[in-house]
Design a protein around this motif. Structure first.
Motif, short mmCIF file in Angstrom:
data_model
loop_
_atom_site.label_atom_id
_atom_site.label_comp_id
_atom_site.label_asym_id
_atom_site.label_seq_id
_atom_site.Cartn_x
_atom_site.Cartn_y
_atom_site.Cartn_z
N ALA A 60 27.97 19.95 10.63
CA ALA A 60 28.71 19.48 9.52
C ALA A 60 28.47 17.81 9.68
CB ALA A 60 30.14 19.48 9.59
N PHE A 61 28.31 17.33 8.41
CA PHE A 61 27.98 15.85 8.29
C PHE A 61 29.04 15.18 7.54
CE2 PHE A 61 25.44 12.09 6.91
CZ PHE A 61 24.87 11.88 7.69
N LEU A 62 29.66 14.10 7.99
CA LEU A 62 30.77 13.75 7.15
C LEU A 62 30.04 12.05 7.23
CD1 LEU A 62 33.43 12.58 6.33
CD2 LEU A 62 34.11 12.52 8.76
N ASP A 63 29.77 11.76 5.84
CA ASP A 63 29.00 10.59 5.38
C ASP A 63 30.15 9.65 5.04
OD1 ASP A 63 27.28 8.70 4.99
OD2 ASP A 63 25.80 10.12 3.88
N THR A 64 30.36 8.31 5.59
CA THR A 64 31.26 7.37 5.49
C THR A 64 30.63 6.28 4.82
OG1 THR A 64 31.48 6.49 7.41
CG2 THR A 64 32.75 8.10 7.23
N ASP A 65 29.34 6.19 4.73
CA ASP A 65 28.54 5.26 4.09
C ASP A 65 28.40 5.16 2.56
OD1 ASP A 65 26.79 2.91 3.46
OD2 ASP A 65 25.23 3.77 5.08
N LEU A 146 29.95 18.29 14.45
CA LEU A 146 30.32 17.26 13.55
C LEU A 146 29.40 16.09 13.67
CD1 LEU A 146 31.79 16.45 10.51
CD2 LEU A 146 33.27 15.21 12.09
N VAL A 147 28.50 15.53 12.72
CA VAL A 147 27.97 13.97 12.89
C VAL A 147 28.70 13.31 11.84
CG1 VAL A 147 25.86 12.89 12.64
CG2 VAL A 147 25.74 15.11 13.65
N VAL A 148 28.95 12.21 12.35
CA VAL A 148 29.79 11.01 11.31
C VAL A 148 28.82 10.00 11.19
CG1 VAL A 148 31.80 9.60 10.97
CG2 VAL A 148 31.85 11.72 12.22
#
Length: 370
Positions: A60-65, A146-148
Motif C-alpha cells: 500500500a502507498f499512502l500519498d500525503t504530498d 505501507l509506504v507513506v
C-alpha cells in the motif's frame, strides 16, 4: 522479479541498505519517508515499493504530498494498492487509488487542520482494511506493508504538520533524507518524540542520491507548476483510447475541446468549496471551466466524501439545469457521483488555448506575474 532501477536513476549503497533493512522486518513494515523538497523522497518511495513487491504480492502507498503526488493528479490524499513493479522510476505513472480524498490544493498551508484530518481518515481506512487484528486467532487477518510519502514542507507550520503525522501514524520505520545544506534539513534523531526514547521505531537517516562536484548530497531543482500541469494533462488524456493520435499538448487541448461531455443534472448534485465561501449567485461562474473533484457524499458529518476522480466543467446551462463535464471516469462510476468539490487546482492554461475557440476567463496580451 527484477527490482533494478531504471538506467537514469542512481541508487547509492546507502539507499539499498536502508530498503533491504525495511523489507527484512519480521512484521509488515509501515515506512514513512520525510525530508526537504526535491531531496529524493518520491524516488526512494518508489524504489522501496519495488523491493517490497519482490517479497510480497501487494503493498500500500499512502500519498500525503498534494502538490507532487506519485500516482494521482495534484490535490489528492490517497491510498493506492500497488501490485506490479515500476521498472522506470523516472516516468510518472497514474494509478487508480483504492481510496482518495480531494483536498483541492497543492499545499496544506491554507488549511493544515483539514489536511491532517484527511490524512487521519485515509490512514484509519488502511488500518481497518489491512491491519485488522483478530483477537481470537491472535494474528493479523491481512498483512500488507505501507509506504507513506510526505511533502517537502518541513519548516514552520510544515514541521508541526509532519510531527502530527508521525505521532498519528506511528510508523515502524522512518526514512529521513538529508542534504548538505543543513538549515534545510530536519532536526537530527527522533525529533518528533520530544526527548522520549522509543525503540520500537527504527530511524534510518540517509542522504540524497544527487551530489555536487564535491560529492555533497544536493537538491534537484524541479519546475513544480510544470510537473503539476503535466500530471493533470496525463490524467485527462485518459478520456481517449490508448491508440489515439494525441502526441502533443496542442492535440490534447483540441481533442478535449471537441470531446462530447457528460450531462449532469444540477438538481442531482451538491456543490461544495473546501477552502472558501462562494456566494450562491456566483457559484456557476466559479464552476465554469474549472477542475472539480467528483465525489460521493458520505453519511454522517464526521465522514469525508470519497473522491472518484476529476472533471473539467465544460459548460453550464442554467435554463436546462445541466452541467457539462469532461472526465475519464466511466459512466458507471459517474452515476455514483452526487457531490462536486471545488478547490484551487487550476486547469492548465495550454488546455484553454485552442484556435477558433473562446475559453472563459482567458486574457490575452497581458504581462505575466511570474
Amino acid at each position: 522479479m527484477c527490482s533494478s532501477p531504471s538506467p537514469d536513476i542512481f541508487i547509492p549503497p546507502q539507499w539499498s541498505q536502508a530498503a533491504n533493512s525495511i523489507v527484512s522486518s519480521s512484521t509488515p513494515p509501515i515506512t514513512l519517508i520525510c525530508g526537504a523538497k526535491n531531496c529524493g523522497k518520491s524516488t526512494f518511495a518508489r524504489y522501496l515499493l519495488n523491493i517490497l513487491l519482490t517479497r510480497c504480492n501487494r503493498a500500500a502507498f499512502l500519498d500525503t504530498d498534494v502538490g507532487q503526488p506519485e500516482f494521482t493528479p495534484p490535490g489528492f490524499v490517497s491510498l493506492t494498492v500497488v501490485q506490479k513493479i515500476t521498472p522506470d522510476l523516472t516516468i510518472p505513472c497514474l494509478k487508480t487509488p483504492e481510496r482518495s480524498l480531494f483536498f483541492g490544493d497543492v499545499s496544506s498551508k491554507r488549511d493544515p487542520s483539514a489536511y491532517l484530518n484527511y490524512i487521519h481518515s485515509i490512514y484509519d481506512y488502511y488500518q481497518r482494511e489491512y491491519r485488522t487484528f483478530d483477537k481470537g486467532e491472535k494474528c493479523y487477518k491481512i498483512q500488507m506493508p505501507l509506504v507513506v510519502n510526505t511533502p517537502g514542507w518541513v519548516k514552520g507550520v510544515g514541521y508541526d504538520v509532519l510531527v502530527d503525522m508521525l505521532k498519528y501514524i506511528c510508523p515502524t520505520h522512518i526514512v529521513k533524507i538529508g542534504i548538505s545544506t543543513e538549515d534545510q534539513n530536519l532536526p537530527a534523531g527522533k525529533f518528533w518524540l520530544d526527548g522520549e526514547h522509543d525503540r520500537s521505531i527504527k530511524l534510518l537517516e540517509i542522504y540524497s542520491a544527487r551530489q555536487d562536484s564535491l560529492n555533497r548530497p544536493m537538491l534537484v531543482q524541479k519546475d513544480a507548476r510544470l510537473m503539476r500541469d503535466l500530471r493533470i494533462m496525463a490524467y485527462f488524456r485518459q478520456c481517449f483510447p490508448r491508440g489515439s493520435d494525441i502526441s502533443t499538448i496542442k492535440k490534447l487541448a483540441h481533442s478535449l475541446t471537441f470531446q462530447c461531455p457528460y450531462q449532469v443534472p444540477i438538481a442531482s448534485i451538491k456543490i461544495r468549496n473546501g477552502h472558501r465561501e462562494v456566494p450562491r449567485s456566483e457559484i456557476f461562474y466559479s464552476l465554469n471551466a474549472s477542475i472539480v473533484g467528483l465525489a460521493v457524499e458520505s453519511e454522517g458529518a464526521e465522514n469525508l466524501p470519497w473522491c472518484l476522480g476529476l472533471g473539467i466543467v465544460r459548460g453550464i446551462d442554467t435554463v436546462k439545469g445541466m452541467l457539462y463535464v469532461i472526465t475519464p471516469l466511466p459512466f458507471g462510476s459517474l452515476k455514483k457521483v452526487n457531490l462536486l468539490l471545488q478547490g484551487y487546482i487550476q486547469t492548465p492554461s495550454c488546455l484553454l488555448q485552442v484556435q477558433g475557440c473562446i475559453s472563459p476567463y482567458m486574457s490575452t496580451n497581458v504581462l505575466t506575474t511570474s
